[in-house]
Design an enzyme around this catalytic site. Structure first.
Site, PDB file in Angstrom:
ATOM      1  N   GLU A  16      -5.887   0.227  10.296  1.00  0.00           N
ATOM      2  CA  GLU A  16      -5.666  -1.149   9.831  1.00  0.00           C
ATOM      3  C   GLU A  16      -5.607  -2.096  11.021  1.00  0.00           C
ATOM      4  O   GLU A  16      -5.616  -1.687  12.181  1.00  0.00           O
ATOM      5  CB  GLU A  16      -4.345  -1.256   9.049  1.00  0.00           C
ATOM      6  CG  GLU A  16      -4.395  -0.794   7.610  1.00  0.00           C
ATOM      7  CD  GLU A  16      -5.034  -1.812   6.682  1.00  0.00           C
ATOM      8  OE1 GLU A  16      -5.569  -2.841   7.172  1.00  0.00           O
ATOM      9  OE2 GLU A  16      -5.028  -1.584   5.461  1.00  0.00           O
ATOM     10  N   ARG A  99       7.777  -1.948   2.900  1.00  0.00           N
ATOM     11  CA  ARG A  99       7.543  -1.978   4.338  1.00  0.00           C
ATOM     12  C   ARG A  99       6.670  -3.170   4.686  1.00  0.00           C
ATOM     13  O   ARG A  99       5.895  -3.668   3.858  1.00  0.00           O
ATOM     14  CB  ARG A  99       6.878  -0.700   4.828  1.00  0.00           C
ATOM     15  CG  ARG A  99       5.417  -0.506   4.414  1.00  0.00           C
ATOM     16  CD  ARG A  99       4.777   0.632   5.202  1.00  0.00           C
ATOM     17  NE  ARG A  99       3.422   0.965   4.794  1.00  0.00           N
ATOM     18  CZ  ARG A  99       2.316   0.400   5.274  1.00  0.00           C
ATOM     19  NH1 ARG A  99       2.424  -0.590   6.152  1.00  0.00           N
ATOM     20  NH2 ARG A  99       1.117   0.778   4.865  1.00  0.00           N
ATOM     21  N   ASN A 101       3.538  -5.141   6.148  1.00  0.00           N
ATOM     22  CA  ASN A 101       2.126  -4.776   6.130  1.00  0.00           C
ATOM     23  C   ASN A 101       1.319  -5.774   6.961  1.00  0.00           C
ATOM     24  O   ASN A 101       1.665  -6.064   8.095  1.00  0.00           O
ATOM     25  CB  ASN A 101       1.625  -4.682   4.677  1.00  0.00           C
ATOM     26  CG  ASN A 101       0.385  -3.822   4.537  1.00  0.00           C
ATOM     27  OD1 ASN A 101       0.305  -2.741   5.131  1.00  0.00           O
ATOM     28  ND2 ASN A 101      -0.577  -4.266   3.754  1.00  0.00           N
ATOM     29  N   GLU A 119       5.305   2.186  -3.440  1.00  0.00           N
ATOM     30  CA  GLU A 119       4.755   2.750  -4.664  1.00  0.00           C
ATOM     31  C   GLU A 119       3.577   1.937  -5.210  1.00  0.00           C
ATOM     32  O   GLU A 119       2.977   2.314  -6.223  1.00  0.00           O
ATOM     33  CB  GLU A 119       5.856   2.871  -5.714  1.00  0.00           C
ATOM     34  CG  GLU A 119       6.973   3.820  -5.290  1.00  0.00           C
ATOM     35  CD  GLU A 119       8.053   3.992  -6.347  1.00  0.00           C
ATOM     36  OE1 GLU A 119       7.823   3.581  -7.509  1.00  0.00           O
ATOM     37  OE2 GLU A 119       9.122   4.540  -6.013  1.00  0.00           O
ATOM     38  N   ASN A 147      -1.857  -8.608   2.089  1.00  0.00           N
ATOM     39  CA  ASN A 147      -3.051  -8.297   2.867  1.00  0.00           C
ATOM     40  C   ASN A 147      -3.850  -9.558   3.184  1.00  0.00           C
ATOM     41  O   ASN A 147      -3.746 -10.575   2.499  1.00  0.00           O
ATOM     42  CB  ASN A 147      -3.958  -7.312   2.122  1.00  0.00           C
ATOM     43  CG  ASN A 147      -3.751  -5.879   2.566  1.00  0.00           C
ATOM     44  OD1 ASN A 147      -3.664  -5.590   3.753  1.00  0.00           O
ATOM     45  ND2 ASN A 147      -3.646  -4.965   1.601  1.00  0.00           N
ATOM     46  N   ASP A 199      -8.706  -6.380   0.868  1.00  0.00           N
ATOM     47  CA  ASP A 199      -7.789  -5.796   1.862  1.00  0.00           C
ATOM     48  C   ASP A 199      -7.752  -6.742   3.066  1.00  0.00           C
ATOM     49  O   ASP A 199      -7.518  -7.925   2.906  1.00  0.00           O
ATOM     50  CB  ASP A 199      -8.248  -4.385   2.211  1.00  0.00           C
ATOM     51  CG  ASP A 199      -7.117  -3.501   2.745  1.00  0.00           C
ATOM     52  OD1 ASP A 199      -6.216  -4.035   3.421  1.00  0.00           O
ATOM     53  OD2 ASP A 199      -7.141  -2.289   2.506  1.00  0.00           O
TER      54      ASP A 199
END
Length: 292
Positions: A16, A99, A101, A119, A147, A199
Site C-alpha cells: 500500500e 486501525r 489506513n 472486519e 482510502n 482503493d
C-alpha cells in the site's frame, strides 16, 4: 508505448501507500499487514526496509527528516536512522476493531489519514488531520474503510473514498484551515461500469483523478468532472494503490497484495508485487512533505 514492469516481486501481504519523494528521488511504500516500510530507487534498486511495531496504513516524509506513519493506534514519528517509532497522537482511542489506513499530505504540509474497520463491515471509523504543530482534528466519520485521499492541483478540492460505498467523494477544502466540507459523490464505480472497489488514488498534473479498482486489477482515470476517462488493465486483480514518480513524474508505481480475502488467496503468482507502468503519457504532481 504502454509497458507494465514487475519492479519488485515483494510478495507483500498488503502492499500500500506508494509515495515518490522528489528531493531524494526515491520511492517509499509499505506492507500494511507485514508492518514494514520499504524504499527503493526509480528502477527498484538500492532497497531499504524498516520494521514498525504495529500494522501500518500509510506514511508521509517529514521536512525535518524521517517520516510520520499512520500505525494501528495513531500517528507516529519514524526515525530512518535507528528505526525508532515515537507516538505523536492517538486520534480515536479505545476502539480495538479499527486501525489507521490510507493517508496523504496536503499542499500546506498537514497529514490527513483515516481509519478502517478490521472486519470491513461497519461505519465506525473517522477521518483525521494532523497539523504540523501536533493538533489533531476530525474531518469526517461514519466510514468503513478510508482510502484514496488526494487533492486537486490547486488544493481546493479533496478527494476521498470509503471503499465499501464503491464511490469516490469530493469535498471543498479550505487551504487556510484544513477543513473539508460539502461532501458529495464525485464518481460511482457501479455507474461507471467498474466491477471493483476504489482503493488508493492520486491526481495528475492535468487535474484528473486516478484510482486503483481493487479486485478488478485496473487503473482508472476520471476527469475533474467525475467522468470515466480511461481504464488500464494490470497483471493482477489484487492491486491496491498508485503514485506517479520517477525523474519525470511519469511512471505510475502500483502496489498489490498477496493476502487471502475471505479465505481465498489471489490466483496470480505476482500478487504482492510492486509494478511500474510506463508510457501512460501523463505526469503526476510532487507530493508535499509533512511540515512538522
Amino acid at each position: 508505448m504502454l509497458r507494465i514492469e514487475l519492479l519488485i516481486d515483494a510478495h507483500a501481504e498488503l502492499g500500500e501507500g506508494p509515495l515518490w519523494d522528489v528531493a531524494e528521488q526515491r520511492l517509499f511504500w509499505i506492507d500494511s499487514l507485514g508492518a514494514k516500510v520499504h524504499s527503493c530507487d526509480a528502477r527498484g534498486g538500492d532497497p531499504k526496509s524498516w520494521a514498525v511495531p504495529e500494522h501500518i496504513g500509510s506514511l508521509a516524509l517529514r521536512k525535518s527528516g524521517g517520516a510520520v506513519v499512520a500505525l494501528r493506534d495513531g500517528f507516529y514519528a519514524l526515525d530512518f536512522g535507528n528505526g525508532a517509532c515515537r507516538k505523536l497522537a492517538d486520534p480515536d482511542p479505545g476502539k480495538p476493531r479499527i486501525r489507521m489506513n490510507d493517508g496523504k499530505v496536503d499542499r500546506q504540509g498537514r497529514f490527513v489519514a483515516g481509519y478502517m474497520d478490521y472486519e470491513e463491515r461497519d461505519p465506525i471509523c473517522g477521518l483525521f488531520r494532523l497539523d504540523p504543530g501536533g493538533r489533531v482534528a476530525k474531518l469526517d466519520d461514519g466510514i468503513v474503510c478510508s482510502n484514496g485521499p488526494c487533492w486537486s492541483p490547486d488544493g481546493r478540492t479533496f478527494y476521498f473514498s470509503d471503499t465499501y460505498t464503491r464511490e469516490i467523494w469530493s469535498y471543498d477544502y479550505d487551504a487556510e484551515t484544513g477543513a473539508a466540507t460539502n461532501r458529495r459523490v464525485f464518481s460511482s464505480f457501479p455507474d461507471a461500469g467498474l466491477k471493483g472497489l476504489p482503493d488508493g488514488a492520486t491526481v495528475d498534473a492535468e487535474g484528473f483523478v486516478w484510482s486503483v479498482s481493487v479486485y478488478e486489477g485496473k487503473l482508472v482515470r476520471f476527469s475533474p468532472e467525475g467522468k470515466l476517462d480511461r481504464v488500464v488493465g494490470l497483471p493482477v486483480e489484487s492491486t491496491t494503490s498508485l503514485t506517479f514518480g520517477g525523474p519525470g513524474l511519469d511512471i505510475a508505481y502500483v502496489t498489490s497484495m498477496a493476502r487471502a480475502v475471505k479465505g481465498v488467496k489471489p490466483k496470480e503468482c505476482e500478487a504482492g508485487a510492486l509494478f511500474a507502468v510506463h508510457g501512460l503519457g501523463v505526469r503526476g504532481l510532487p507530493e508535499p512533505r509533512f511540515a512538522g
